[in-house]
Design an enzyme around this catalytic site. Structure first.
Site, PDB file in Angstrom:
ATOM      1  N   CYS A  24     -48.528 -60.598 -41.063  1.00  0.00           N
ATOM      2  CA  CYS A  24     -49.297 -59.765 -42.277  1.00  0.00           C
ATOM      3  C   CYS A  24     -49.553 -58.319 -41.950  1.00  0.00           C
ATOM      4  O   CYS A  24     -49.770 -57.567 -42.353  1.00  0.00           O
ATOM      5  CB  CYS A  24     -50.574 -60.355 -42.459  1.00  0.00           C
ATOM      6  SG  CYS A  24     -51.590 -60.151 -40.969  1.00  0.00           S
ATOM      7  N   ARG A  77     -64.384 -56.783 -47.683  1.00  0.00           N
ATOM      8  CA  ARG A  77     -63.741 -57.364 -46.463  1.00  0.00           C
ATOM      9  C   ARG A  77     -65.066 -57.323 -45.482  1.00  0.00           C
ATOM     10  O   ARG A  77     -65.666 -56.455 -45.140  1.00  0.00           O
ATOM     11  CB  ARG A  77     -62.413 -56.309 -45.902  1.00  0.00           C
ATOM     12  CG  ARG A  77     -62.330 -56.680 -44.278  1.00  0.00           C
ATOM     13  CD  ARG A  77     -61.078 -55.716 -44.000  1.00  0.00           C
ATOM     14  NE  ARG A  77     -59.978 -56.398 -44.479  1.00  0.00           N
ATOM     15  CZ  ARG A  77     -58.666 -56.133 -44.088  1.00  0.00           C
ATOM     16  NH1 ARG A  77     -58.666 -55.251 -42.965  1.00  0.00           N
ATOM     17  NH2 ARG A  77     -57.491 -56.704 -44.614  1.00  0.00           N
ATOM     18  N   ARG A  97     -48.285 -56.866 -51.406  1.00  0.00           N
ATOM     19  CA  ARG A  97     -49.705 -56.993 -51.644  1.00  0.00           C
ATOM     20  C   ARG A  97     -49.971 -56.013 -52.895  1.00  0.00           C
ATOM     21  O   ARG A  97     -50.836 -56.425 -53.699  1.00  0.00           O
ATOM     22  CB  ARG A  97     -50.218 -55.990 -50.353  1.00  0.00           C
ATOM     23  CG  ARG A  97     -50.242 -56.936 -48.994  1.00  0.00           C
ATOM     24  CD  ARG A  97     -51.063 -57.969 -49.049  1.00  0.00           C
ATOM     25  NE  ARG A  97     -52.535 -57.473 -49.075  1.00  0.00           N
ATOM     26  CZ  ARG A  97     -53.430 -57.362 -48.426  1.00  0.00           C
ATOM     27  NH1 ARG A  97     -52.936 -57.361 -47.099  1.00  0.00           N
ATOM     28  NH2 ARG A  97     -54.895 -57.300 -48.593  1.00  0.00           N
ATOM     29  N   HIS A 124     -57.840 -65.145 -45.959  1.00  0.00           N
ATOM     30  CA  HIS A 124     -57.276 -63.923 -46.332  1.00  0.00           C
ATOM     31  C   HIS A 124     -56.307 -64.084 -47.471  1.00  0.00           C
ATOM     32  O   HIS A 124     -54.981 -64.090 -47.408  1.00  0.00           O
ATOM     33  CB  HIS A 124     -56.478 -63.374 -45.275  1.00  0.00           C
ATOM     34  CG  HIS A 124     -55.980 -61.633 -45.303  1.00  0.00           C
ATOM     35  ND1 HIS A 124     -56.520 -61.119 -46.534  1.00  0.00           N
ATOM     36  CD2 HIS A 124     -55.302 -60.612 -44.473  1.00  0.00           C
ATOM     37  CE1 HIS A 124     -55.987 -59.853 -46.390  1.00  0.00           C
ATOM     38  NE2 HIS A 124     -55.379 -59.487 -45.298  1.00  0.00           N
ATOM     39  N   ASP A 137     -49.439 -64.005 -36.101  1.00  0.00           N
ATOM     40  CA  ASP A 137     -50.340 -63.079 -36.350  1.00  0.00           C
ATOM     41  C   ASP A 137     -51.110 -62.618 -35.024  1.00  0.00           C
ATOM     42  O   ASP A 137     -50.433 -63.333 -34.075  1.00  0.00           O
ATOM     43  CB  ASP A 137     -51.282 -63.633 -37.546  1.00  0.00           C
ATOM     44  CG  ASP A 137     -52.373 -62.547 -37.765  1.00  0.00           C
ATOM     45  OD1 ASP A 137     -51.947 -61.298 -37.611  1.00  0.00           O
ATOM     46  OD2 ASP A 137     -53.707 -62.790 -38.276  1.00  0.00           O
ATOM     47  N   GLN A 191     -53.510 -61.502 -48.802  1.00  0.00           N
ATOM     48  CA  GLN A 191     -52.279 -61.509 -47.902  1.00  0.00           C
ATOM     49  C   GLN A 191     -51.519 -62.481 -48.158  1.00  0.00           C
ATOM     50  O   GLN A 191     -50.071 -62.255 -48.386  1.00  0.00           O
ATOM     51  CB  GLN A 191     -52.957 -61.559 -46.510  1.00  0.00           C
ATOM     52  CG  GLN A 191     -51.850 -61.488 -45.676  1.00  0.00           C
ATOM     53  CD  GLN A 191     -50.967 -60.060 -45.421  1.00  0.00           C
ATOM     54  OE1 GLN A 191     -51.534 -58.989 -45.589  1.00  0.00           O
ATOM     55  NE2 GLN A 191     -49.415 -60.156 -45.872  1.00  0.00           N
TER      56      GLN A 191
HETATM   57  N1   CP Z   1     -52.698 -57.350 -43.740  1.00  0.00           N
HETATM   58  C1   CP Z   1     -53.736 -56.421 -43.812  1.00  0.00           C
HETATM   59  O1   CP Z   1     -54.720 -56.740 -44.523  1.00  0.00           O
HETATM   60  O2   CP Z   1     -53.581 -55.369 -43.088  1.00  0.00           O
HETATM   61  P1   CP Z   1     -55.072 -54.332 -43.036  1.00  0.00           P
HETATM   62  O3   CP Z   1     -56.220 -54.758 -42.064  1.00  0.00           O
HETATM   63  O4   CP Z   1     -54.397 -53.062 -42.755  1.00  0.00           O
HETATM   64  O5   CP Z   1     -55.613 -54.093 -44.544  1.00  0.00           O
HETATM   65  N1  NVA Z   2     -55.969 -62.208 -38.489  1.00  0.00           N
HETATM   66  C1  NVA Z   2     -56.138 -60.680 -38.721  1.00  0.00           C
HETATM   67  C2  NVA Z   2     -55.595 -60.272 -39.911  1.00  0.00           C
HETATM   68  C3  NVA Z   2     -55.660 -58.763 -40.073  1.00  0.00           C
HETATM   69  C4  NVA Z   2     -54.927 -58.388 -41.312  1.00  0.00           C
HETATM   70  C5  NVA Z   2     -57.536 -60.398 -38.408  1.00  0.00           C
HETATM   71  O1  NVA Z   2     -58.466 -61.005 -39.211  1.00  0.00           O
HETATM   72  O2  NVA Z   2     -57.933 -59.425 -37.671  1.00  0.00           O
END
Ligand code: CP
Ligand code: NVA
Length: 306
Positions: free
Chosen positions: A264, A107, A292, A134, A225, A137
């Site tokens: 998400c 990530r 997930r 993502h 989101d 997700q």
């Molecule tokens: N939706 C999602 O990826 O959540 P986290 O940031 O908690 O991993």
């Molecule tokens: N769009 C959000 C998704 C988190 C899972 C971010 O990138 O923070």
């Protein structure tokens, strides 16, 4: 080498296969406690390293539990703990990890870092979120959509809010799975021309509007989101732009009466969605969370076993 970097990298048939495998894995675990290993322990002897350069609850826990249930093991690495955080190159980090583990999930911020890691890794790399996408997700979200609403190519999905990394994966998914995607965002936060051109080239049915009610009208699913993703800092200007895109009961009333609501998570009640909607009967957000786990088990198996 099978990396899982973006939904757009896979053919429709492969993605349909991943969802089918996820559904079987889900069914096979019904009634079993989370700590038990799946029959045959398909990833026994495999280690997944997970690099987090941003916080995570769902991604971290679901990948960890997924590997345990498949019989494998995980290492959770924050960039502060790695020499990567002190300037060791992404390429060398990839070469080093490839000597110790069987797959790497990352990530991170720039999508270029994910690509560079994959280019120099001799083990599969999985995208656990970048500023651009993502995919894990949205694959889980598509599984959830199919479970609740059936044949994907007959459905319409409405996005109301910031066009962010999650939106980009929804665009990829619309092209591959054939559902209609209607995006409502304020003009400065709409998807860029490159991703829309990719969608058009790949046969996606996508419309972009500034009017949330137009996007949501008769939709089967409404998605939003956070207004402030982990890579954003411009809090007040985004809040001002995005306030009219909040998903509330009035906006949900424009969708089909049996429409579902997705997010998400993490959510900010009172900002992108009201508590009434996210905690109401149309919300399937915790089904998305559970999926997930199942989708990532199918992705891990696809990367490591097929
Ligand atoms: N939706 C999602 O990826 O959540 P986290 O940031 O908690 O991993
Ligand atoms: N769009 C959000 C998704 C988190 C899972 C971010 O990138 O923070």
């Amino acid at each position: 080498m099978k990396h899982f970097l973006d939904i757009s990298d896979l053919e429709r048939a492969e993605l349909v296969g991943l969802l089918g495998d996820a559904a079987h894995l889900k069914q096979a675990r019904a009634g079993r406690s989370q700590g038990t290993t799946d029959d045959g322990a398909p990833l026994a002897g495999h280690v997944l390293a997970m690099i987090f350069e941003k916080p995570s609850t769902r991604t971290r826990v679901s990948f960890d539990v997924a590997m345990r249930q498949l019989g494998g093991e995980t290492l959770v690495l924050s960039s502060d703990d790695l020499q990567l955080g002190r300037g060791e190159s992404v390429a060398d980090t990839a070469r080093v990890l490839s000597r110790f583990v069987d797959a790497v999930m990352i990530r991170t911020f720039e999508p270029e870092k994910l690509i560079e890691l994959a280019e120099h890794s001799s083990v599969p790399v999985i995208n656990g979120l970048t500023d651009a996408s993502h995919p894990c997700q949205v694959l889980a979200d598509v599984m959830t959509l199919q479970e609740h609403k059936g044949a994907l190519d007959r459905l319409s999905v409405a996005w109301s809010g910031d066009s962010n990394n999650v939106t980009q994966s929804w665009i990829h998914a619309a092209a591959r799975f054939g559902f209609e995607l209607r995006i409502a965002s304020p003009q400065p936060l709409q998807p860029g021309p490159d991703i829309l051109a990719w969608g058009a080239r790949n046969g996606a049915r996508i419309t972009v509007t500034e009017e949330p009610q137009t996007a949501v009208r008769d939709a089967d699913c409404v998605v939003t989101d956070t207004w402030l993703s982990m890579n954003h800092s411009d809090e007040s200007s985004r809040h001002n732009l995005l306030r009219p895109y909040q998903v509330d009961t009035a906006l949900m009333a424009c969708a089909r009466p049996d429409a579902i609501f997705m997010h998400c998570l993490p959510a900010h009640r009172g900002e992108e969605v009201t508590g009434e909607v996210i905690d109401g009967p149309q919300s399937v957000v915790f089904d998305e969370v559970e999926n997930r786990l199942h989708v990532q088990k199918s992705v891990l198996t696809w990367c490591l076993k097929d």
